[in-house]
Design an enzyme around this catalytic site. Sequence first.
Site, PDB file in Angstrom:
ATOM      1  N   ARG A 268       2.075 -80.846  29.202  1.00 13.60           N
ATOM      2  CA  ARG A 268       2.694 -80.322  27.981  1.00 13.60           C
ATOM      3  C   ARG A 268       2.352 -78.843  27.851  1.00 13.60           C
ATOM      4  NH1 ARG A 268       5.588 -83.980  27.858  1.00 13.60           N
ATOM      5  NH2 ARG A 268       5.808 -85.609  26.291  1.00 13.60           N
TER       6      ARG A 268
ATOM      7  N   HIS B 242      11.251 -78.378  32.731  1.00 10.45           N
ATOM      8  CA  HIS B 242      10.717 -79.699  32.343  1.00 10.45           C
ATOM      9  C   HIS B 242      11.433 -80.804  33.151  1.00 10.45           C
ATOM     10  CE1 HIS B 242       8.717 -82.088  28.870  1.00 10.45           C
ATOM     11  NE2 HIS B 242       8.798 -82.827  29.956  1.00 10.45           N
TER      12      HIS B 242
ATOM     13  N   GLU C 246      10.118 -75.254  24.304  1.00  9.45           N
ATOM     14  CA  GLU C 246      11.228 -75.405  25.254  1.00  9.45           C
ATOM     15  C   GLU C 246      12.563 -75.397  24.525  1.00  9.45           C
ATOM     16  OE1 GLU C 246      10.140 -78.947  27.377  1.00  9.45           O
ATOM     17  OE2 GLU C 246       8.280 -78.058  28.043  1.00  9.45           O
TER      18      GLU C 246
HETATM   19  C1  8YV Z   1      10.628 -86.427  30.162  1.00 14.90           C
HETATM   20  C2  8YV Z   1       8.142 -86.300  29.433  1.00 14.90           C
HETATM   21  O1  8YV Z   1      11.162 -85.176  30.439  1.00 14.90           O
HETATM   22  O2  8YV Z   1       7.291 -88.402  30.041  1.00 14.90           O
HETATM   23  C3  8YV Z   1       7.256 -87.466  29.269  1.00 14.90           C
HETATM   24  O3  8YV Z   1       6.474 -87.458  28.309  1.00 14.90           O
HETATM   25  O4  8YV Z   1       8.000 -85.333  28.786  1.00 14.90           O
HETATM   26  C4  8YV Z   1       9.184 -86.300  30.470  1.00 14.90           C
HETATM   27  O5  8YV Z   1       8.943 -87.116  31.517  1.00 14.90           O
HETATM   28  C5  8YV Z   1      11.196 -86.859  28.908  1.00 14.90           C
HETATM   29  O6  8YV Z   1      10.469 -87.810  28.230  1.00 14.90           O
HETATM   30  C6  8YV Z   1      12.602 -87.371  29.200  1.00 14.90           C
HETATM   31  O7  8YV Z   1      13.217 -87.790  28.081  1.00 14.90           O
END
Ligand code: 8YV
Length: 317
Positions: free
Chosen positions: A235, A282, A264
């Site tokens: 993050r 991301h 982002e």
């Molecule tokens: C994804 C993420 O981009 O798993 C997570 O917490 O931030 C990422 O893998 C996101 O959740 C896709 O919707």
Amino acid sequence: MKPSILQLNPILVPAINAKLGELYTMHRLFEQDDKDAYIREHGASIRGVITGGHTGISNDLVERLPALEVIAVNGVGTDAVDLEFARARGIPVTATFGALTEDVADLALGLMLAVCREICPGNTFVKTGSWQKNPHPGALPLSHRFNGKRVGIVGMGKVGRAIAQRAFAFGCPITYTDLRAMHDVPHRFVGDLLSLARGCDILVLAAAADKAQGIVNAAVLDALGKDGYLVNIARGKLVVESDLVEALSHGVIAGAGLDVFVDEPNVPAALLDMDRVVLQAHRASATIESRTAMGEMVMASLAQALAGQRPEGSLTT
Ligand code: 8YV
């Protein structure tokens, strides 16, 4: 009547969208211009929410969905969901643990290799015709080897372990920090982040950001040092981004490979033209394989909750 599901951000796998559409009335909030009016109109009927790890859901929105039976996070980070708030309301929150581990670790390795070996400047050099204009072997400076670099991992969960396994195969000595030492991990635990940074060449962030915020600051970057690299696939908010920009601008660290940012898609402008920085949008879990497995886990959570069962792996119920 099909149950109503509120979707807070897109799912990129057509087969998953098709199955969701067959089973549920999908309310795609991310496509609405007036989100507030849309919730006023449909909020009372919503029984399930699908959201992304980074998007989560606000408590305010949860309160506007009185029939809500499940929040399915299409990701592993739950830092954008108030788990205590959901727990107090008896709402299960699920995540897609395990589905994306290997692909996220692959991207971390890709970023480490890219920054050490300067793959992106090399790519630009060839594609823009600079090699032909300047064929001298010294036109690009020598890069650095990745194999054997000391890798320090912040967060020895599933992803941290998968990164360690890969880096170890490259001959990299591994150290890590976490809330506690893990007795089933063969690598050396270091109790504090500053010491971890001081003793490694590549600091990799793979930690959950539920509680940790701004843990990589000027002091940590200073400890990482002028030959050190930062890689973040976790993050953006784990890093004080202004301190990182400052450190990169002044050669306090050698470079960074970043998949995630504080705000982002707004990436600090100063990072955009730095050759020593490799940036991704991301994308660590953005493979068809991971996203399909994640989508299937999301669908299983919805099905279980709406059938009155406790969804497998619920974090709050
Ligand atoms: C994804 C993420 O981009 O798993 C997570 O917490 O931030 C990422 O893998 C996101 O959740 C896709 O919707």
